[in-house]
Design a protein around this motif. Sequence first.
Motif, PDB file in Angstrom:
ATOM      1  N   LEU A  90       0.828  -1.207   0.000  1.00 10.54           N
ATOM      2  CA  LEU A  90       0.000   0.000   0.000  1.00 10.54           C
ATOM      3  C   LEU A  90       0.864   1.260   0.000  1.00 10.54           C
ATOM      4  N   ARG A  91       1.944   1.236   0.764  1.00 16.98           N
ATOM      5  CA  ARG A  91       2.821   2.410   0.860  1.00 16.98           C
ATOM      6  C   ARG A  91       3.461   2.733  -0.490  1.00 16.98           C
ATOM      7  N   ARG A  92       3.953   1.704  -1.175  1.00 17.36           N
ATOM      8  CA  ARG A  92       4.562   1.923  -2.490  1.00 17.36           C
ATOM      9  C   ARG A  92       3.517   2.383  -3.502  1.00 17.36           C
ATOM     10  N   THR A  93       2.334   1.828  -3.423  1.00 13.02           N
ATOM     11  CA  THR A  93       1.256   2.222  -4.335  1.00 13.02           C
ATOM     12  C   THR A  93       0.885   3.682  -4.135  1.00 13.02           C
ATOM     13  N   ALA A  94       0.745   4.096  -2.892  1.00 12.72           N
ATOM     14  CA  ALA A  94       0.397   5.489  -2.608  1.00 12.72           C
ATOM     15  C   ALA A  94       1.488   6.437  -3.086  1.00 12.72           C
ATOM     16  N   SER A  95       2.753   6.072  -2.842  1.00 15.20           N
ATOM     17  CA  SER A  95       3.860   6.925  -3.267  1.00 15.20           C
ATOM     18  C   SER A  95       3.902   7.065  -4.783  1.00 15.20           C
ATOM     19  N   LEU A  96       3.793   5.942  -5.485  1.00 12.89           N
ATOM     20  CA  LEU A  96       3.828   5.991  -6.943  1.00 12.89           C
ATOM     21  C   LEU A  96       2.622   6.739  -7.505  1.00 12.89           C
ATOM     22  N   SER A  97       1.481   6.590  -6.879  1.00 10.19           N
ATOM     23  CA  SER A  97       0.270   7.268  -7.353  1.00 10.19           C
ATOM     24  C   SER A  97       0.417   8.775  -7.300  1.00 10.19           C
ATOM     25  N   GLN A  98       1.223   9.261  -6.352  1.00  7.79           N
ATOM     26  CA  GLN A  98       1.463  10.696  -6.259  1.00  7.79           C
ATOM     27  C   GLN A  98       2.603  11.148  -7.163  1.00  7.79           C
ATOM     28  N   ALA A  99       3.474  10.233  -7.537  1.00  7.30           N
ATOM     29  CA  ALA A  99       4.649  10.601  -8.328  1.00  7.30           C
ATOM     30  C   ALA A  99       4.422  10.473  -9.829  1.00  7.30           C
ATOM     31  N   LEU A 100       3.624   9.504 -10.248  1.00  6.56           N
ATOM     32  CA  LEU A 100       3.464   9.232 -11.666  1.00  6.56           C
ATOM     33  C   LEU A 100       2.416  10.147 -12.280  1.00  6.56           C
ATOM     34  N   PRO A 101       2.458  10.309 -13.610  1.00  6.80           N
ATOM     35  CA  PRO A 101       1.438  11.137 -14.259  1.00  6.80           C
ATOM     36  C   PRO A 101       0.045  10.613 -13.930  1.00  6.80           C
ATOM     37  N   ASN A 102      -0.896  11.523 -13.696  1.00 15.05           N
ATOM     38  CA  ASN A 102      -0.749  12.966 -13.814  1.00 15.05           C
ATOM     39  C   ASN A 102      -0.968  13.653 -12.465  1.00 15.05           C
ATOM     40  N   GLN A 103      -0.815  12.905 -11.383  1.00 14.61           N
ATOM     41  CA  GLN A 103      -1.005  13.488 -10.069  1.00 14.61           C
ATOM     42  C   GLN A 103      -0.004  14.600  -9.813  1.00 14.61           C
ATOM     43  N   ALA A 104       1.244  14.430 -10.239  1.00 16.34           N
ATOM     44  CA  ALA A 104       2.247  15.468 -10.032  1.00 16.34           C
ATOM     45  C   ALA A 104       1.846  16.762 -10.729  1.00 16.34           C
ATOM     46  N   VAL A 105       1.228  16.655 -11.897  1.00 17.77           N
ATOM     47  CA  VAL A 105       0.789  17.846 -12.630  1.00 17.77           C
ATOM     48  C   VAL A 105      -0.325  18.545 -11.867  1.00 17.77           C
TER      49      VAL A 105
END
Length: 255
Positions: A90-105
């Motif tokens: 869950l921790r890795r999923t949450a981190s990647l979800s915020q880092a990968l397109p397009n959440q960062a945008v």
Amino acid sequence: MNPLQRALAEKAGHDNGFEHVLSSASDAVILASARHRSQAVVTALVGGFEVRFQPATPALLPELLRSFQPWARADDVFCVPTLPDLAALLRRTASLSQALPNQAVRDYHAVVAQAVETMRAEALGTEVERLVRQRVGQARYRDALLTYWGGSCAVTGVAVTEALRASHAKPWAECADDAERLDAFNGFLLVANLDALFDRFLISFDDTGHLLTSPRLSQSDLPGLGIHSGMTLRWLASEHQHYLQWHRERFLLGA
């Protein structure tokens, strides 16, 4: 799912980037977050938990499969044997979800909108606004790459944060839009020496991730620059290829 299993799943979500429980039916817990748009459906197994994801971005699942292949039962289903394993997934999923397109945008636009509103209230000029946009964007991009690469250089694995740089394959000034500028796949997290060379198109990477060096670099200088035979990216996603091809074309022009 008994009450204890439900409580453990909810707590694992709350502590690892899925702080909201959308539903807690008899057989499953649906976890979500205000910080990203991915959701996780957790059910109890005889020995562990099954997690089915509804990803915020198509790039998420291939990255999870790379990191958690032994637990994968399908493209979007993972079976984890213990509670700490559930927390890690869950921790890795949450981190990647915020880092990968397009959440960062989206995060970038929200921060910039707030900063611009303040600047306009203080009657600051457009040049200041441009600099703020670039500063905020580059900080967001660095955060995204630190998350995606697990805080380690994409080539050497060095994890000294102060020595790591967020390298664009397609430079900030030449990107078509904010989506390209903030795309975690538009470049690599590199130690400073490799970043400097990558930024100046003196090194690049082929389609399999092997490091390429420009003829402009003397073979006698390579060891001093920290370059040796066989250097390669720790991994290479298909989403990198478009940007890497752009970088390699510029690299070859200077050869």
